[in-house]
Structures are given as C-alpha cells and as structure tokens.
Design a protein around this motif. Structure first.
Motif, PDB file in Angstrom:
ATOM      1  N   HIS A  97       0.820  -1.218   0.000  1.00 29.02           N
ATOM      2  CA  HIS A  97       0.000   0.000   0.000  1.00 29.02           C
ATOM      3  C   HIS A  97       0.849   1.261   0.000  1.00 29.02           C
ATOM      4  CE1 HIS A  97      -2.716   3.075   1.758  1.00 29.02           C
ATOM      5  NE2 HIS A  97      -3.567   2.501   0.939  1.00 29.02           N
ATOM      6  N   GLU A  98       1.880   1.311   0.818  1.00 26.39           N
ATOM      7  CA  GLU A  98       2.673   2.538   0.983  1.00 26.39           C
ATOM      8  C   GLU A  98       3.888   2.624   0.057  1.00 26.39           C
ATOM      9  OE1 GLU A  98       1.762   5.104   2.713  1.00 26.39           O
ATOM     10  OE2 GLU A  98       0.109   4.188   3.804  1.00 26.39           O
ATOM     11  N   GLU A  99       4.486   1.486  -0.271  1.00 27.98           N
ATOM     12  CA  GLU A  99       5.718   1.484  -1.057  1.00 27.98           C
ATOM     13  C   GLU A  99       5.546   0.925  -2.461  1.00 27.98           C
ATOM     14  OE1 GLU A  99       8.564   2.809   0.000  1.00 27.98           O
ATOM     15  OE2 GLU A  99       7.731   3.294   1.952  1.00 27.98           O
ATOM     16  N   GLY A 100       4.435   0.232  -2.697  1.00 26.81           N
ATOM     17  CA  GLY A 100       4.197  -0.350  -4.010  1.00 26.81           C
ATOM     18  C   GLY A 100       5.059  -1.565  -4.307  1.00 26.81           C
ATOM     19  N   THR A 101       5.576  -2.202  -3.259  1.00 26.29           N
ATOM     20  CA  THR A 101       6.443  -3.366  -3.426  1.00 26.29           C
ATOM     21  C   THR A 101       6.342  -4.242  -2.173  1.00 26.29           C
ATOM     22  OG1 THR A 101       8.678  -4.050  -4.053  1.00 26.29           O
ATOM     23  CG2 THR A 101       8.509  -2.244  -2.466  1.00 26.29           C
ATOM     24  N   SER A 102       7.014  -5.371  -2.202  1.00 23.90           N
ATOM     25  CA  SER A 102       7.027  -6.263  -1.041  1.00 23.90           C
ATOM     26  C   SER A 102       8.228  -5.935  -0.154  1.00 23.90           C
ATOM     27  CB  SER A 102       7.128  -7.721  -1.500  1.00 23.90           C
ATOM     28  OG  SER A 102       8.421  -7.967  -2.034  1.00 23.90           O
ATOM     29  N   PRO A 103       8.204  -6.370   1.112  1.00 22.35           N
ATOM     30  CA  PRO A 103       9.366  -6.158   1.979  1.00 22.35           C
ATOM     31  C   PRO A 103      10.630  -6.806   1.417  1.00 22.35           C
ATOM     32  CG  PRO A 103       7.493  -6.928   3.272  1.00 22.35           C
ATOM     33  CD  PRO A 103       7.105  -7.008   1.830  1.00 22.35           C
TER      34      PRO A 103
END
Length: 103
Positions: A75-81
């Motif tokens: 949601h916030e970064e547009g990617t996975s951790p």
C-alpha cells in the motif's frame, strides 16, 4: 500490546470519533495511517539486517505477521518487503552471517 486509539480516547474521556478528528486535524493524517508509517519505518530499519527473516521483521516492527507487513508495504511502497530489502540494502545472498558482503 499495540497502540489503540479507542483506549487512548477512553483515557482522555473523549469519543473515538472526536479523537480521530483531533488527530487528523493536528497531524494531517489518520491515526491508523500514522501508526502504519511508524511501523514501516521500524520495519525498514530491521530489514537492513539480512539475518532477520521477514517474519521477524514483521514481529519486531509491530505488524505481528508477514501478511500485515506485506499489505502495508504494498500500500505505501508499491512493493514487497523482500523486494524493498533487495533494492535498498543489496542482495542478502551476498551477505555473510557476520553481516559483511562477500568479495
């Protein structure tokens, strides 16, 4: 125990709705979003340690489990951790247990 707006508002003697409005007016975002951003900042600090699993990162940053951490990152970064770690911290496969990069 996590931070809970309802408990905070009860302790202050105000409604949760009013507490949320006060928070939003003062901080410029919802309580939930601010909490998520604080937890993401902590998660990014923990992700810098390649010895930490994503589950450990989720627990230490207050998300509790990988699914919630993954949702927040999407949601916030547009990617996975995992992708964020790879892009921002380098490939963890190249890092030894000592934390130093292989030559």
């Amino acid at each position: 125990p996590g931070v809970n707006l309802l408990e905070l508002c009860e302790a202050l003697g105000i409604s949760e709705r009013y507490g949320e409005k006060l928070f939003r007016d003062h901080v410029g975002m919802s309580f939930g979003r601010r909490l998520r951003l604080r937890r993401l900042a902590k998660a990014k600090e923990v992700l810098a340690d390649p010895r930490k699993s994503i589950a450990e990162v989720a627990e230490e940053s207050g998300f509790g489990d990988y699914r919630r951490l993954d949702e927040a990152f999407a949601h916030e970064e547009g990617t996975s951790p995992t992708a964020w770690r790879r892009n921002e911290c380098g490939d963890p496969v190249k890092v030894r247990k000592s934390g130093r990069e292989r030559p």
